[in-house]
Design an enzyme around this catalytic site. Structure first.
Site: not given
Ligand code: ASP
Length: 343
Positions: A208, A236, A238-239, A259-260, A262
């Site tokens: 991300t 789905r 995410g965050d 980023t992480g 989510g």
């Molecule tokens: N946070 C993002 C998600 O969960 C993924 C990412 O950070 O690469 O969609």
């Protein structure tokens, strides 16, 4: 004989600078960006790849910095930086978006203006080249904060966006990642009572992208753009498009992009909690970001990182994974590009 204020004005007149321009010329401005966190192993990254990542991060941070140095807004700066990363197949946003379980791309993005507390977001779009631009249009041109899927794309058309073919986001490396993830998921499903696989088990890289900035007017902004997580289920979210989870900005407090994994970032309200700790507990940006990423998330089992900036342009970039692609640049300084804890 001159009074004190008269002497001051005389001195300023001598310098031929009005008082207001003295103030403005000293205002700090800064930008920080990320290109995702995760299992970024030094052994698996060749010198050539390393060079490519560094060059793209430098280009993106400089694009944002250029806006700030010309007295542009922090909103324009974060958008400019993210557009560069969305155009690169190296990162999981725009061109380099990962695949869903069924081989498609569903992109999420958000942006927040710390000055007005306005925000815009899009989720699950498949035909938008720069999802962060559409998030900004949602913020500025609609009465809503978040639009998703077909509705978001219909709104895009009313705003003059061009819808690109879904295969615009197809890349071979991401496809190979999907095949590997699906093979691991299939193997795990054969084990009775096996819970869902963690991103670590899937060797997941959170690619991300995000940016936070402070402009010379003292306004903070944050934005995030992503393809989500490899092999995510249809629909789905995410965050990244969720205000307070993946993105948050409030003038006088902080600006954060995450980023992480989510699902954890949503449940732990990561970017909102960091800003709340700064606002109500008067923690420094370093302490607040460290508490959420390296204490709370680690205890919970959630992996990832953030870039965070306070009202003075101080920057924190904690992550609890092996690495996080990131870069920053403060007024008058050279860009700083980093991937691991120590370079
Ligand atoms: N946070 C993002 C998600 O969960 C993924 C990412 O950070 O690469 O969609």
């Amino acid at each position: 004989m001159k009074t004190k204020p008269q002497r001051l004005w005389a001195a300023l007149a001598l310098l031929a600078l009005p008082a207001s321009s003295v103030m403005a010329s000293e205002a700090p401005y800064a930008i920080a960006i990320h290109g995702g966190a995760g299992t970024i192993s030094k052994a698996n990254l060749s010198d050539a790849q390393l060079k490519e990542y560094r060059a793209k991060l430098t280009e993106a941070v400089n694009a944002g910095y250029r806006v700030l140095s010309q007295d542009g807004s922090s909103l324009d700066a974060v958008q400019a930086a993210i557009n560069v990363l969305e155009d690169s197949p190296l990162f999981n946003a725009g061109r380099g978006a990962v695949y869903t379980y069924d081989g498609k791309h569903e992109l999420d993005a958000s942006i927040m203006d710390g000055r007005t507390m306005n925000a815009g977001a899009v989720a699950g779009v498949s035909h938008i080249e720069h999802p962060v631009d559409l998030a900004r249009a949602v913020m500025e041109k609609s009465e809503h904060v978040m639009l998703s899927g077909a509705g978001a794309e219909e709104f895009a058309l009313t705003q003059g966006f061009t819808l690109v073919p879904a295969n615009t986001f197809d890349t071979e490396p991401r496809y190979q990642q999907l095949l590997k993830a699906k093979a691991k998921i299939a193997a795990a499903e054969k084990v009775p009572q096996q819970a869902g696989l963690s991103p670590q088990a899937l060797d997941y890289k959170f690619g991300t992208v995000g940016a936070v900035a402070l402009d010379s007017q003292g306004n903070l902004a944050a934005a995030t753009s992503t393809g989500g997580m490899t092999a995510k289920r249809f629909g789905r979210i995410g965050d990244s498009p969720i205000i307070g989870a993946g993105t948050y900005a409030q003038n006088g407090v902080c600006a954060v992009s995450a980023t992480g994994w989510g699902e954890y970032f949503i449940r732990y309200h990561v970017t909102g909690d960091i800003c709340a700790q700064v606002k109500y507990l008067h923690k420094s940006i370093l302490e607040a970001a460290d508490d959420v990423i390296n204490q709370q998330l680690v205890q919970a089992g959630g992996s990832g990182g953030v870039i965070a900036m306070d009202q003075h342009g101080n920057i924190a970039t904690p992550f609890n994974t092996e690495g996080m692609y990131r870069a920053s640049r403060k007024r008058g300084e050279a860009p700083l590009v980093m991937i691991w804890r120590e370079q």
